[in-house]
Design an enzyme around this catalytic site. Sequence first.
Site: not given
Ligand code: HEC
Length: 271
Positions: A185, A189, A228, A232
């Site tokens: 994550c 992020h 969500r 992810c």
């Molecule tokens: C490959 C890249 C990537 C990884 C690794 C990833 N994410 Fe994301 N995530 C994204 C993308 C693209 C979005 C949509 C755009 C944004 O809000 O960042 C997102 C959105 C989110 C959101 C929504 C944010 C909002 O403002 O509503 C959350 C919460 C989130 N991720 C949590 C996680 C968590 C917890 C993990 C690990 C389990 C994770 N992400 C791993 C790419 C990733």
Amino acid sequence: MKKLITAAVGLSFLVGVASADVASDQKAFINHFKTILPKVEFAEFSNGVYAVDEGSREQFEEILDGIPPYEGAVEKGGKEYLKFGLNKCASLADPAAARIKHPYFDEASQQVVTLESAIKKCYAKQTGKKLGSKKGKIARISAWISDQAVGKKINVIVKSAGAKAAYAKGKATFYAKRGQFNMSCADCHVYNAGKKARADILSPALGHTTHVPMYRAKWAGLGTLHRRYGGCYKNMRAKPLKAQTEAYRNLEFFHQAMSNGLEITDARYRK
Ligand code: HEC
């Protein structure tokens, strides 16, 4: 001598990590974002990607200025809260307080209790039926409860040994590499927040939980934080876990604690 001091500092840092100190973890977290995103004010992090992506900010503000696409659903959630007698459970009787209290570590069960897990438990008690965990009724009710706490600050408390252990597990999940892409994550992020990943700008994890449940244009509806998480996990080419599973509740415990001090908002719109 110098070496010794360095070793001692290194050791105290390690002890700090092992004792799962939220305040020092969060300080490091915030400092990181201040360094990579120096123009973004602390309070702005509640706006997710719109805090860092000027290109889509205007559209976000226009949506919020009009009637946001989730307004009707949140209102319906308020009616459902009363209809199913959720006001009769002590855990949810004061909705604003409920949003702030959760997630918390329950000493009796030695488990993290999330707002959605409390809603599910109360719903089952009042109606004898099961409630889902990702969308529909649970997302509407949870969003309405959170709306009652707008302007109040996230304040996750991690004190007991059990709470610290759950927090440490959640933190480990957040930083663990997984899936075909072998990513964490934090890779998206934390380290790459504000940068582009294919068609998306990556949001900073700081502030990730201020507007949950969120509305997504892609979903054409509301979804819980754990919905969500599932998305992810798929982004990482890993198999999603079930919503409200212990690992996700621990992850949420850490994830929300990193946003301590940020205000709850009803600006739920995301792309
Ligand atoms: C490959 C890249 C990537 C990884 C690794 C990833 N994410 Fe994301 N995530 C994204 C993308 C693209 C979005 C949509 C755009 C944004 O809000 O960042 C997102 C959105 C989110 C959101 C929504 C944010 C909002 O403002 O509503 C959350 C919460 C989130 N991720 C949590 C996680 C968590 C917890 C993990 C690990 C389990 C994770 N992400 C791993 C790419 C990733």
